[in-house]
Write a protein that holds these residues in place. Structure first.
Motif, PDB file in Angstrom:
ATOM      1  N   GLY A 271       1.975   0.095   9.036  1.00  0.00           N
ATOM      2  CA  GLY A 271       0.630  -0.213   9.516  1.00  0.00           C
ATOM      3  C   GLY A 271       0.593  -0.444  11.007  1.00  0.00           C
ATOM      4  N   VAL A 272       1.587  -1.185  11.536  1.00  0.00           N
ATOM      5  CA  VAL A 272       1.665  -1.404  12.978  1.00  0.00           C
ATOM      6  C   VAL A 272       1.786  -0.077  13.711  1.00  0.00           C
ATOM      7  N   PHE A 273       2.647   0.811  13.207  1.00  0.00           N
ATOM      8  CA  PHE A 273       2.833   2.111  13.848  1.00  0.00           C
ATOM      9  C   PHE A 273       1.524   2.898  13.886  1.00  0.00           C
TER      10      PHE A 273
ATOM     11  N   HIS B  43      -0.240   3.813  17.385  1.00  0.00           N
ATOM     12  CA  HIS B  43      -0.254   5.250  17.634  1.00  0.00           C
ATOM     13  C   HIS B  43      -1.680   5.762  17.815  1.00  0.00           C
ATOM     14  N   ALA B  44      -2.617   5.180  17.076  1.00  0.00           N
ATOM     15  CA  ALA B  44      -4.013   5.599  17.192  1.00  0.00           C
ATOM     16  C   ALA B  44      -4.594   5.261  18.557  1.00  0.00           C
ATOM     17  N   HIS B  45      -4.042   4.254  19.223  1.00  0.00           N
ATOM     18  CA  HIS B  45      -4.524   3.851  20.548  1.00  0.00           C
ATOM     19  C   HIS B  45      -3.566   4.266  21.660  1.00  0.00           C
TER      20      HIS B  45
ATOM     21  N   GLY C  26       3.762   5.349  20.522  1.00  0.00           N
ATOM     22  CA  GLY C  26       2.496   4.642  20.616  1.00  0.00           C
ATOM     23  C   GLY C  26       2.577   3.329  21.367  1.00  0.00           C
ATOM     24  N   PHE C  27       3.779   2.873  21.698  1.00  0.00           N
ATOM     25  CA  PHE C  27       3.956   1.587  22.360  1.00  0.00           C
ATOM     26  C   PHE C  27       4.077   1.761  23.869  1.00  0.00           C
ATOM     27  N   GLY C  28       3.075   1.238  24.599  1.00  0.00           N
ATOM     28  CA  GLY C  28       3.196   1.076  26.029  1.00  0.00           C
ATOM     29  C   GLY C  28       3.718  -0.316  26.321  1.00  0.00           C
ATOM     30  N   ARG C  29       3.775  -0.692  27.593  1.00  0.00           N
ATOM     31  CA  ARG C  29       4.374  -1.987  27.910  1.00  0.00           C
ATOM     32  C   ARG C  29       3.528  -3.148  27.403  1.00  0.00           C
ATOM     33  N   TRP C  30       2.200  -2.953  27.312  1.00  0.00           N
ATOM     34  CA  TRP C  30       1.367  -4.068  26.860  1.00  0.00           C
ATOM     35  C   TRP C  30       1.438  -4.223  25.342  1.00  0.00           C
TER      36      TRP C  30
ATOM     37  N   LEU D  91      -9.960   6.063  12.615  1.00  0.00           N
ATOM     38  CA  LEU D  91      -9.695   5.958  11.187  1.00  0.00           C
ATOM     39  C   LEU D  91      -8.233   5.581  10.931  1.00  0.00           C
ATOM     40  N   ALA D  92      -7.315   6.195  11.681  1.00  0.00           N
ATOM     41  CA  ALA D  92      -5.891   5.898  11.487  1.00  0.00           C
ATOM     42  C   ALA D  92      -5.602   4.433  11.784  1.00  0.00           C
ATOM     43  N   ALA D  93      -6.279   3.893  12.809  1.00  0.00           N
ATOM     44  CA  ALA D  93      -6.071   2.481  13.153  1.00  0.00           C
ATOM     45  C   ALA D  93      -6.613   1.569  12.062  1.00  0.00           C
ATOM     46  N   ALA D  94      -7.757   1.931  11.472  1.00  0.00           N
ATOM     47  CA  ALA D  94      -8.326   1.132  10.392  1.00  0.00           C
ATOM     48  C   ALA D  94      -7.394   1.117   9.186  1.00  0.00           C
ATOM     49  N   ILE D  95      -6.868   2.284   8.837  1.00  0.00           N
ATOM     50  CA  ILE D  95      -5.921   2.359   7.717  1.00  0.00           C
ATOM     51  C   ILE D  95      -4.660   1.561   8.041  1.00  0.00           C
ATOM     52  N   GLY D  96      -4.181   1.711   9.278  1.00  0.00           N
ATOM     53  CA  GLY D  96      -2.992   0.975   9.688  1.00  0.00           C
ATOM     54  C   GLY D  96      -3.206  -0.523   9.653  1.00  0.00           C
ATOM     55  N   GLY D  97      -4.397  -0.969  10.057  1.00  0.00           N
ATOM     56  CA  GLY D  97      -4.701  -2.392  10.026  1.00  0.00           C
ATOM     57  C   GLY D  97      -4.670  -2.949   8.613  1.00  0.00           C
ATOM     58  N   ILE D  98      -5.238  -2.179   7.677  1.00  0.00           N
ATOM     59  CA  ILE D  98      -5.233  -2.605   6.267  1.00  0.00           C
ATOM     60  C   ILE D  98      -3.802  -2.688   5.743  1.00  0.00           C
TER      61      ILE D  98
END
Length: 289
Positions: free
Chosen positions: A121-123, A127-129, A137-141, A253-260
């Motif tokens: 889910g984190v990925f 990744h969606a952002h 998907g991971f920047g420094r922040w 949508l991918a972020a919403a699914i990942g959040g769930i």
């Protein structure tokens, strides 16, 4: 406990508003410093805070708790508030791991089922952002937000050990006092004097943080660890909703699914780890914020 989780989510939103111009470390420093007010203003709490046995554990709790808040508020400053909150609220995964490694708590193989669900889910969320150049998907922040959960996991492990000999107010006061000192170098170095409405958002951050902490402390007498672990994830939903409604944040949508998936996985990890220690104080599974 629902009110506490809601206020933690609102605190994240208020911190995001405050950090539109003000640096995240400054907002974190002020949030931690104002957290001391209950101990300074209420004699009964002050007396309890000054009674302690294991100063080493309180130092660990305060340092890593302060570091967790500093990294969390840096992430809030630079990325979507819902994403920053979700990353911070993966802390129960790390606290369970560190508690097993360092203070001898038992590990259940059943945690291997919800853990990859949470990580997947984190990925999906990050990744969606993702921005160009980000690694997976991971920047420094985003890394700062993820590290805030790791630091919180260390702090919570210290709480687990400290609560065997320390009262809740000494643990809380050490978090706010030492956490203020941890945030202070960057907070002072990047200081910008707040103006106008910025004082309101800073005040809201402090009020929501104190209110959430006190409500959570009050609820611990009657609410078990598993229930608190699940309800605390409401903060992610609240901060995300406020970001969408008032800051124009977009949720793919991918972020919403990942959040769930992430919230479900973290709740699952909390459930499995709570089975072996039903009497553990619920505060131990709530991330720093």
């Amino acid at each position: 406990m629902i009110a506490s989780a809601t206020m933690f989510g609102a605190m994240a939103y208020a911190a995001k508003v405050a950090s539109a111009r003000l640096p995240g470390p400054e907002v974190a420093m002020l949030r931690m410093a104002t957290g001391l007010l209950p101990c300074l203003l209420v004699p009964r709490y002050r007396r309890s805070a000054l009674r302690f046995n294991r100063i080493d554990l309180l130092l660990y709790r305060g340092f890593f708790g302060g570091l967790a808040v500093l990294l969390y508020f840096i992430a809030i400053q630079h990325i979507n508030v819902g994403v920053a909150t979700l990353l911070n609220y993966t802390a129960p995964v790390w606290s369970g791991l560190f508690s097993m490694l360092f203070i001898g708590e038992h590990f259940s193989a059943r945690v291997l089922l919800p853990l990859p669900i949470a990580l997947a889910g984190v990925f999906l969320v990050v990744h969606a952002h993702a921005a160009p150049g980000d690694i997976l998907g991971f920047g420094r922040w985003e890394i700062a937000g993820a590290l805030s959960a790791v630091a919180s996991g260390v702090a919570v492990t210290a709480i687990r050990a400290a609560r065997r000999s320390e009262n809740s107010w000494s643990v809380y006061a050490s978090f706010c006092l030492i956490g203020t000192l941890v945030c202070m170098p960057q907070g002072i170095a990047q200081w910008k004097t707040p103006h106008g409405a910025e004082w309101l958002s800073l005040g809201a951050t402090a009020i929501f943080a104190i209110g959430a902490q006190l409500l959570m402390t009050f609820s611990l007498r009657w609410v078990d660890a598993m229930t608190v672990g699940v309800i605390s994830q409401l903060a992610v939903l609240v901060s995300t909703a406020l970001g969408v409604l008032f800051l124009g944040d977009h949720i793919p949508l991918a972020a919403a699914i990942g959040g769930i998936l992430c919230i479900s996985g973290v709740a699952g990890v909390t459930y499995v780890t709570s089975l072996s220690k039903p009497a553990v104080a619920a505060v131990e599974i709530v991330p720093e914020g």
